[in-house]
Design a protein around this motif. Sequence first.
Motif, short mmCIF file in Angstrom:
data_model
loop_
_atom_site.label_atom_id
_atom_site.label_comp_id
_atom_site.label_asym_id
_atom_site.label_seq_id
_atom_site.Cartn_x
_atom_site.Cartn_y
_atom_site.Cartn_z
N LYS A 1 0.95 -1.21 -0.06
CA LYS A 1 0.08 0.13 0.12
C LYS A 1 0.88 1.18 0.10
O LYS A 1 0.54 2.42 -0.72
CB LYS A 1 -0.83 0.06 1.36
N TYR A 2 2.05 1.22 0.68
CA TYR A 2 2.92 2.37 0.70
C TYR A 2 3.51 2.44 -0.72
O TYR A 2 3.37 3.89 -1.09
CB TYR A 2 4.10 2.06 1.55
N PHE A 3 3.71 1.67 -1.34
CA PHE A 3 4.24 1.83 -2.64
C PHE A 3 3.30 2.37 -3.56
O PHE A 3 3.62 3.19 -4.66
CB PHE A 3 4.83 0.37 -3.35
N LEU A 4 2.23 2.27 -3.37
CA LEU A 4 0.83 2.74 -4.37
C LEU A 4 0.73 4.15 -3.83
O LEU A 4 0.36 4.95 -4.61
CB LEU A 4 -0.35 1.83 -4.24
N ASP A 5 0.58 4.40 -2.41
CA ASP A 5 0.03 5.67 -1.98
C ASP A 5 1.00 6.64 -2.32
O ASP A 5 0.71 7.71 -2.65
CB ASP A 5 -0.18 5.68 -0.44
N HIS A 6 2.24 6.27 -2.42
CA HIS A 6 3.38 7.48 -2.70
C HIS A 6 3.75 7.59 -4.22
O HIS A 6 4.84 8.32 -4.45
CB HIS A 6 4.49 7.17 -1.71
N ARG A 7 3.08 7.00 -5.13
CA ARG A 7 3.26 6.97 -6.51
C ARG A 7 3.16 8.70 -6.86
O ARG A 7 1.83 9.10 -6.43
CB ARG A 7 2.72 6.33 -7.41
N GLY A 8 4.02 9.37 -7.58
CA GLY A 8 3.51 10.83 -7.76
C GLY A 8 3.91 11.75 -6.57
O GLY A 8 3.46 12.84 -6.61
N ASP A 9 4.41 11.24 -5.76
CA ASP A 9 4.40 11.92 -4.35
C ASP A 9 5.87 12.54 -4.38
O ASP A 9 6.70 11.89 -3.96
CB ASP A 9 4.18 11.35 -3.18
N SER A 10 5.81 13.96 -4.76
CA SER A 10 7.36 14.64 -4.77
C SER A 10 7.88 14.80 -3.23
O SER A 10 9.02 15.21 -3.38
CB SER A 10 7.19 15.75 -5.48
N THR A 11 7.16 14.57 -2.32
CA THR A 11 7.62 14.88 -0.76
C THR A 11 8.54 13.72 -0.37
O THR A 11 9.31 13.65 0.41
CB THR A 11 6.74 15.10 -0.08
N THR A 12 8.47 12.44 -0.97
CA THR A 12 9.09 11.35 -0.67
C THR A 12 10.08 10.78 -1.79
O THR A 12 11.24 10.08 -1.48
CB THR A 12 8.12 10.17 -0.48
N HIS A 13 10.15 11.17 -3.16
CA HIS A 13 11.09 10.79 -4.08
C HIS A 13 10.69 11.81 -5.25
O HIS A 13 9.91 12.49 -5.33
CB HIS A 13 10.85 9.59 -4.32
N GLU A 14 11.90 11.66 -6.22
CA GLU A 14 11.45 12.43 -7.41
C GLU A 14 10.72 11.84 -8.28
O GLU A 14 11.22 10.44 -8.84
CB GLU A 14 13.01 12.70 -7.78
N PRO A 15 9.63 12.25 -8.66
CA PRO A 15 9.02 11.45 -9.57
C PRO A 15 9.44 11.02 -10.91
O PRO A 15 10.00 11.93 -11.52
CB PRO A 15 7.41 12.23 -9.80
N MET A 16 9.10 9.84 -11.21
CA MET A 16 9.64 9.42 -12.53
C MET A 16 9.00 9.88 -13.69
O MET A 16 9.40 9.34 -14.86
CB MET A 16 9.79 7.82 -12.43
#
Length: 806
Positions: free
Chosen positions: A241-256
Amino acid sequence: MKDIYRRACTVIVCGFAITAGATAGNPAPKHDYPITPVVSTAVHFSDGFWSRRIEVNRTVSIPHNILKCETTGRIDNFVFAAGLREGKFRGYQFNDSDVFKVIEGASYSLMAYPDAALEHTLDSVITFIAAAQEPDGYLYTPKRLIRPDYTPPGGKERWVGEKDASHELYNAGHLYEAAVAHFKATGKRTLLDVALRNADLICATFGPGKRGEVPGHQLIELGLCKLYRVTGNEKYLTMAKYFLDHRGDSTTHEPMGTYNQDHIPLRDQNEAVGHAVRAAYMYAGIADVAELTGDSAYIAILDRIWNDVVKGKLYISGGIGSVGTYEGFGPAYALPNRSAYCETCASIALVFWCERMFLIHGDAQYIDVLERTLYNALLAGIGMNGSTYFYPNPLESFGGSERPDWYACACCPPNVLRFLPGLGSYVYAHRGNELYINLFAAGEASLQTGRGTVTVKQETRYPWDGNVRIVVEPEQSAEFTVNIRIPGWARSQTVPGDLYQALDPMNYNVTLAVNGKSTSFAPQKGYARIRRTWRRGDVITLSIPMPVERIVAHPRLDDDQGRFALQRGPVVYCLEGVDTPDHRVMNLVFPDTTRFTAEYRSDLLNGVEVLHANGVGTRRNLDGSISLDGNKPVMAIPYYAWAHRGKFEMTVWPARETSAARPLPAPTLAWKSKVSASQNVQTDALKDQFLPRSSSDQSVPYTHWWPKKGTTEWVQYDFPDTERVSHVEVYWFDDTGTGECRIPQSWRILYKDGDAWKPVNTKGSMTTFADRVNGVSFASVTTVALRLELTSQSGYSTGLFEWKVE
């Protein structure tokens, strides 16, 4: 395979051991799908269609894939990473996943067909995999085998390469799926413990307050959900669920970006974009996480994206992914046929997603798409011999294709291998006191319901015949509901949405009877519902007419205008040149008055229903007009069966109007000339007399020199006799935005004078405009050959559609 086992035994003698860690027999998840698919091993096919495919998969595809994994270094990569022998990493960074997929498919096969030799081989390979795992659980052979001439994405550091396609998390997902399958098939924990150690590492590495990256290639979400089901450990579900919830989340990683569906947060996504396999795996993972966590907001996301796909991005074959450059979705209604990608892996991923949508909603529309994909786009990806494959699956081919027995990027062959053994799970499902019969295939199944075990037997020749006899045998008489899917193609709904419709809609007059007594029904969510007290030996008789239907496309599907597709039952047909007198199909026209007749041919392509009709040939004249070229008898075959009898033209969308046909070329000087080039390119495209809609139009053949860039190249016409020429016209190919071909920096024309090549004396500029014909006149020359020499722009390749000589 004997060598694999011998080498593994050496490892065992050396004292390598695997520790236990997981537990089995855990309670059912707190939340789950409202509908449950039948266990695949409870379904036994007896028809000549699927039973043959599954047997070929078992006896040919599994050993073939194991052998290829051995000879291409995929298994050796684990051996080298374990330090058991010295060697270099071979192949792509995702090659580990191919081995995992083979183990998964072979394990599913073992569930139904015990095979001691195959089980020994899997044990051997698993020994190497376990030996290659690092003490903390990390398992990724490319990083264990870094060398001066090979550095995987991200270099030596773990995880940082996800944005650069390292596939570390993707490989892990396939590991988990293989481990669960192997554990269920054999009861052995060898691979399961490897998977759990790796999953524990990932759970300790990613998440709130830890690393914030998400998978570059989705799949691990599905694997983590399977580990959760086997172990009952909620941290695996939480990680998914974490991997899904944080797709497109620029606060946790640089979106691809859109290619990875990582452009905006998941809950804001409304359309299918990017790489089609990544996307469909993710949508299936969203469904699993939604149902296992009870997060209904996820279902709204899936509903929105589903509508986007079926209303503008689904091929008549059930394939997805129209853009070959990035193997993914293009804009709505952009569904070209010749350049259609429709990767086999994408079809498999779509089937996974379709099934889950049905399990959520109980609506037959999802099985309608599943069935369409299954019988057409997916099945086209595997040769009937079980050892040849297609990676992309176009709906049109000018020169035909041959099925390779493997690919350097070999994701598709083992993906089909792992899919087919589990086919039975798509046939039936149950919910409380309700049974669902979703697919029709002769055989027998045992289903568990709220009223006990029910045996269901089907007798049918489907997909060639729509008559189905279903015997319902409960352990004891009981009242329950049997839901029988009335296929969308028989409900005048070719696919959900309005992309494709029958040219002449008809009333299918589907009939249903129980113990010989006719039963009226009004489909509910696409199902005929029969609720009664069932007794042993009760018989349902379903009769679905199977006329040949001509399908037309939505007006916005440019490639299909003036054309039609052939469909009979769930099967989409194609025309292949081997079945026409002059081996051509693109030049044929079938007016709307044409009627196709069906015939079963047991002697052809493992037994197929073929369609017969007469088409009208077309030919281009020297003045540009089109003339008719007489009637041509034609036989259409199922699309999945093309490219088994040599390389010939093929189309799923033949012409119904003359304007949509590709007439045979006029006998111009270029057409009569011999073509050669500075490298092996598709030279016949230069004189086929098909002008594109634009320089980026890939629906007609073209010549290109990619991947050569910034070079000077040439094409040449050798005339049949000495000719006097003074004018040429060219149309440049330029795929800006999707590829690396551009109009050339410069070009010139040379003529042959004896043994020398001399430039012509031009009367105008040598233009390099895109999206138009570029013509130039020159002082007439008498020669036996003409050469077009071009220089590409720096950093780019070039190409051209047509070269006309006058």
